[in-house]
Design a protein around this motif. Structure first.
Motif, PDB file in Angstrom:
ATOM      1  N   TRP A  12      89.159  44.190   0.994  1.00 38.90           N
ATOM      2  CA  TRP A  12      90.016  45.159   1.417  1.00 38.90           C
ATOM      3  C   TRP A  12      90.006  45.211   2.975  1.00 38.90           C
ATOM      4  N   SER A  13      88.686  44.746   3.470  1.00 36.68           N
ATOM      5  CA  SER A  13      88.670  44.839   4.904  1.00 36.68           C
ATOM      6  C   SER A  13      89.560  43.982   5.520  1.00 36.68           C
ATOM      7  N   GLN A  14      90.035  42.831   4.932  1.00 33.41           N
ATOM      8  CA  GLN A  14      91.100  42.074   5.619  1.00 33.41           C
ATOM      9  C   GLN A  14      92.561  42.758   5.675  1.00 33.41           C
ATOM     10  N   TYR A  15      92.757  43.566   4.530  1.00 30.84           N
ATOM     11  CA  TYR A  15      93.872  44.308   4.742  1.00 30.84           C
ATOM     12  C   TYR A  15      93.889  45.444   5.626  1.00 30.84           C
ATOM     13  N   GLU A  16      92.656  45.896   6.083  1.00 28.32           N
ATOM     14  CA  GLU A  16      92.876  47.075   7.031  1.00 28.32           C
ATOM     15  C   GLU A  16      92.839  46.286   8.292  1.00 28.32           C
ATOM     16  N   LEU A  18      94.726  44.797  10.616  1.00 29.13           N
ATOM     17  CA  LEU A  18      95.845  44.449  10.666  1.00 29.13           C
ATOM     18  C   LEU A  18      96.275  43.250  11.473  1.00 29.13           C
ATOM     19  N   SER A  19      95.544  42.839  12.552  1.00 29.60           N
ATOM     20  CA  SER A  19      95.702  41.871  13.670  1.00 29.60           C
ATOM     21  C   SER A  19      95.430  40.650  12.925  1.00 29.60           C
ATOM     22  N   ASP A  20      94.969  40.330  11.706  1.00 28.35           N
ATOM     23  CA  ASP A  20      94.433  39.317  11.338  1.00 28.35           C
ATOM     24  C   ASP A  20      95.567  38.980  10.177  1.00 28.35           C
ATOM     25  N   TRP A  21      96.314  39.888   9.805  1.00 28.90           N
ATOM     26  CA  TRP A  21      97.470  39.382   8.660  1.00 28.90           C
ATOM     27  C   TRP A  21      98.196  38.301   9.114  1.00 28.90           C
ATOM     28  N   PRO A  22      98.549  38.091  10.356  1.00 22.33           N
ATOM     29  CA  PRO A  22      99.240  36.437  10.643  1.00 22.33           C
ATOM     30  C   PRO A  22      98.250  35.399  10.349  1.00 22.33           C
ATOM     31  N   LYS A  23      97.077  35.419  10.291  1.00 20.35           N
ATOM     32  CA  LYS A  23      96.303  34.340   9.906  1.00 20.35           C
ATOM     33  C   LYS A  23      96.410  33.913   8.302  1.00 20.35           C
ATOM     34  N   TRP A  24      96.569  34.986   7.443  1.00 18.37           N
ATOM     35  CA  TRP A  24      96.875  34.616   6.130  1.00 18.37           C
ATOM     36  C   TRP A  24      98.264  34.601   5.485  1.00 18.37           C
ATOM     37  N   ASP A  25      98.963  35.220   6.278  1.00 14.29           N
ATOM     38  CA  ASP A  25     100.562  35.445   5.805  1.00 14.29           C
ATOM     39  C   ASP A  25     101.240  35.023   6.934  1.00 14.29           C
ATOM     40  N   PRO A  26     101.681  33.700   7.235  1.00 17.21           N
ATOM     41  CA  PRO A  26     102.470  32.996   8.212  1.00 17.21           C
ATOM     42  C   PRO A  26     103.799  33.820   8.545  1.00 17.21           C
ATOM     43  N   SER A  27     104.421  34.045   7.524  1.00 19.02           N
ATOM     44  CA  SER A  27     105.579  35.142   7.783  1.00 19.02           C
ATOM     45  C   SER A  27     105.449  36.303   8.698  1.00 19.02           C
ATOM     46  N   ILE A  28     104.343  36.795   8.852  1.00 22.57           N
ATOM     47  CA  ILE A  28     104.012  37.820   9.691  1.00 22.57           C
ATOM     48  C   ILE A  28     103.691  37.539  11.034  1.00 22.57           C
ATOM     49  N   LEU A  29     104.420  37.890  12.020  1.00 22.71           N
ATOM     50  CA  LEU A  29     104.076  37.574  13.472  1.00 22.71           C
ATOM     51  C   LEU A  29     103.065  38.717  13.860  1.00 22.71           C
ATOM     52  N   PRO A  59     106.464  52.915   6.237  1.00 27.25           N
ATOM     53  CA  PRO A  59     105.354  53.643   5.866  1.00 27.25           C
ATOM     54  C   PRO A  59     104.716  52.791   4.559  1.00 27.25           C
ATOM     55  N   LEU A  60     103.435  52.968   4.554  1.00 25.10           N
ATOM     56  CA  LEU A  60     102.760  52.632   3.187  1.00 25.10           C
ATOM     57  C   LEU A  60     103.293  53.353   2.056  1.00 25.10           C
ATOM     58  N   LEU A  61     103.744  52.898   1.119  1.00 22.10           N
ATOM     59  CA  LEU A  61     104.330  53.866   0.126  1.00 22.10           C
ATOM     60  C   LEU A  61     102.838  54.205  -0.899  1.00 22.10           C
ATOM     61  N   SER A  62     102.008  53.224  -1.209  1.00 22.09           N
ATOM     62  CA  SER A  62     100.967  53.485  -1.786  1.00 22.09           C
ATOM     63  C   SER A  62      99.755  52.783  -1.045  1.00 22.09           C
ATOM     64  N   CYS A  63      98.674  53.469  -1.163  1.00 23.37           N
ATOM     65  CA  CYS A  63      97.370  52.977  -0.516  1.00 23.37           C
ATOM     66  C   CYS A  63      95.986  53.497  -1.335  1.00 23.37           C
ATOM     67  N   PHE A  64      95.253  52.704  -2.076  1.00 23.19           N
ATOM     68  CA  PHE A  64      94.060  53.113  -2.778  1.00 23.19           C
ATOM     69  C   PHE A  64      93.176  52.269  -2.519  1.00 23.19           C
ATOM     70  N   SER A  65      92.290  52.568  -1.408  1.00 23.15           N
ATOM     71  CA  SER A  65      91.121  52.063  -1.088  1.00 23.15           C
ATOM     72  C   SER A  65      90.306  51.961  -2.127  1.00 23.15           C
ATOM     73  N   PRO A  66      89.558  50.612  -2.509  1.00 18.15           N
ATOM     74  CA  PRO A  66      89.938  49.289  -1.978  1.00 18.15           C
ATOM     75  C   PRO A  66      90.489  48.474  -3.056  1.00 18.15           C
ATOM     76  N   THR A  67      91.548  49.119  -3.805  1.00 16.01           N
ATOM     77  CA  THR A  67      92.280  48.412  -4.785  1.00 16.01           C
ATOM     78  C   THR A  67      93.760  47.937  -4.767  1.00 16.01           C
ATOM     79  N   GLU A 125      86.185  34.417   3.267  1.00 21.07           N
ATOM     80  CA  GLU A 125      85.018  33.449   3.026  1.00 21.07           C
ATOM     81  C   GLU A 125      84.216  33.063   4.426  1.00 21.07           C
ATOM     82  N   LYS A 126      85.531  33.388   5.379  1.00 17.89           N
ATOM     83  CA  LYS A 126      84.765  33.011   6.887  1.00 17.89           C
ATOM     84  C   LYS A 126      83.883  34.073   7.252  1.00 17.89           C
TER      85      LYS A 126
END
Length: 127
Positions: A12-16, A18-29, A59-67, A125-126
């Motif tokens: 969940w911490s990786q979802y939060e 946001l600046s790291d999303w391009p590291k695991w989803d290459p379609s996101i700039l 907008p986020l349509l749903s968000c239930f931390s950490p699931t 894992e890093k």
């Protein structure tokens, strides 16, 4: 999906982060929010993607931390709904990235969700 012994809170911490999303989803700039974590339902995200080419606020349509969290990407002739779930499993957690395409132009879009999940696991894992 993947199974991992990593705790749900680490994923969940990786979802939060946001600046790291391009590291695991290459379609996101880039993906940003004017609001700091934690993520919340209705929170506006500004997203720029390369494939499909998109820049806009959604907008986020749903968000239930950490699931779980969900957002929808409105594109010409297609609406893409992305979902991210973290479920308990016998060996830890299962991480599921889902995608649904709706609209008459949905055949024009594709995604590699399995690759995104593997990249996310590597990123966590890093830690």
């Amino acid at each position: 999906s993947i199974r991992t012994s990593l705790p749900a809170t680490s994923i969940w911490s990786q979802y939060e982060k946001l600046s790291d999303w391009p590291k695991w989803d290459p379609s996101i700039l880039s993906i940003t929010s004017p609001s700091p974590p934690p993520l919340k339902i209705g929170q506006k995200l500004t997203l720029t993607t390369s494939s499909p080419s998109y820049t806009g606020s959604l907008p986020l349509l749903s968000c239930f931390s950490p699931t779980a969290l969900t957002y929808t990407l409105p594109l010409p002739g297609c609406q893409i709904t992305r979902s991210f779930e973290i479920k308990p499993s016998p060996s830890g957690v299962e991480v599921i990235h889902g995608i649904r395409y709706d609209g008459m132009m949905k055949f024009m879009y594709k995604s590699s969700e399995e690759e995104d999940v593997k990249n996310l696991k590597g990123q966590v894992e890093k830690l």
